[in-house]
Motif scaffolding. Sequence first.
Motif, short mmCIF file in Angstrom:
data_model
loop_
_atom_site.label_atom_id
_atom_site.label_comp_id
_atom_site.label_asym_id
_atom_site.label_seq_id
_atom_site.Cartn_x
_atom_site.Cartn_y
_atom_site.Cartn_z
N GLN A 26 1.26 6.54 -8.86
CA GLN A 26 1.10 5.11 -8.87
C GLN A 26 1.44 4.20 -7.75
O GLN A 26 0.78 3.56 -7.09
N LEU A 30 -0.56 2.25 -4.79
CA LEU A 30 -0.20 0.91 -4.71
C LEU A 30 0.12 0.69 -3.17
O LEU A 30 -0.25 -0.35 -2.69
N GLY A 35 -5.75 -0.71 -6.08
CA GLY A 35 -5.80 -1.87 -7.25
C GLY A 35 -6.58 -2.94 -6.89
O GLY A 35 -6.08 -4.23 -7.69
N THR A 47 -4.58 3.58 -10.14
CA THR A 47 -3.55 2.86 -10.79
C THR A 47 -3.11 3.06 -12.22
O THR A 47 -2.15 2.64 -12.76
#
Length: 295
Positions: A26, A30, A35, A47
């Motif tokens: 994740q 990011l 996201g 995400t």
Amino acid sequence: MPIDAAKAVAAEPRSAEIAWDHKDVQLYHLGLGAGTPATDPDELRYTLESRLHVLPSFATVAGAGMGVVGGLSAPGIDIDLAAVLHGGQSITLHRPLPVSGRAVSTSRVAAVYDKGKAAVLVLRSEAADDEGPLWTSDAQIFVRGEGGWGGERGPSERLELPAREPDTTVERHVREDQALLYRLSGDWNPLHADPEFAKLAGFDRPILHGLCSYGMTLKAVVDSLLDGDVTRVRAYRTRFAGIVFPGETLRIRMWRQGDGATGGGTTGGGRVQVTVTAVERDDAPVLADTVVEHS
């Protein structure tokens, strides 16, 4: 000569155990700008842990990219890290990457090429878990000032652009803080965060990691032409042709080739050729000779 090519290539491979879980995946996503919008179902695949899949370029940071680190400290390699440039990157996927896992990463110097005014190290990392091979990754590292010993020059393939308009063109904005977030995946080089260090390296301000633009580009291809299905990626390679500053915009042009080249989904094998440029600097080159091979 600081690089002993024969000794480096003949050295025993180095192995280390690496591990990752959904938080590492994740964080990596990011760092690539995933996201946005936060509630978009397509973005939640990157995400939200209950829907998570793994972009294959995650292989470059799994275990904090220990394969490249190990290669630069291999026998026969004694170089000034300030003279090092990441020239290219390739990944071959042997099967889809799990959201969490443990693997053994084996790294070695696969080749050393003499480019005259520079040497090129090909640092190969191979990862495997209890079920077998996961990926093979090659990093092409330029070392300025270390060529000229009369060694093999190595390949210098350059891809001609298709003589037609791209099938798809997308733009991806690089946030001002994106390098600060991406570096949490393991690349702590101050060049990407410290303005004073960046000036010493000859840049007005910190630059984005090349491997961040590499991951952003693969995500754009997967989302735009592969139906958001990361498991269709078989291999991905690029040449780093220029820098990106946080706050700029990537223009990503894509051409389908092979099965499905005229548009729509493809059930057979094919590939996507890609170029990436920086919009705000008159389309200055960022990634070149870039290909995503897919099922």
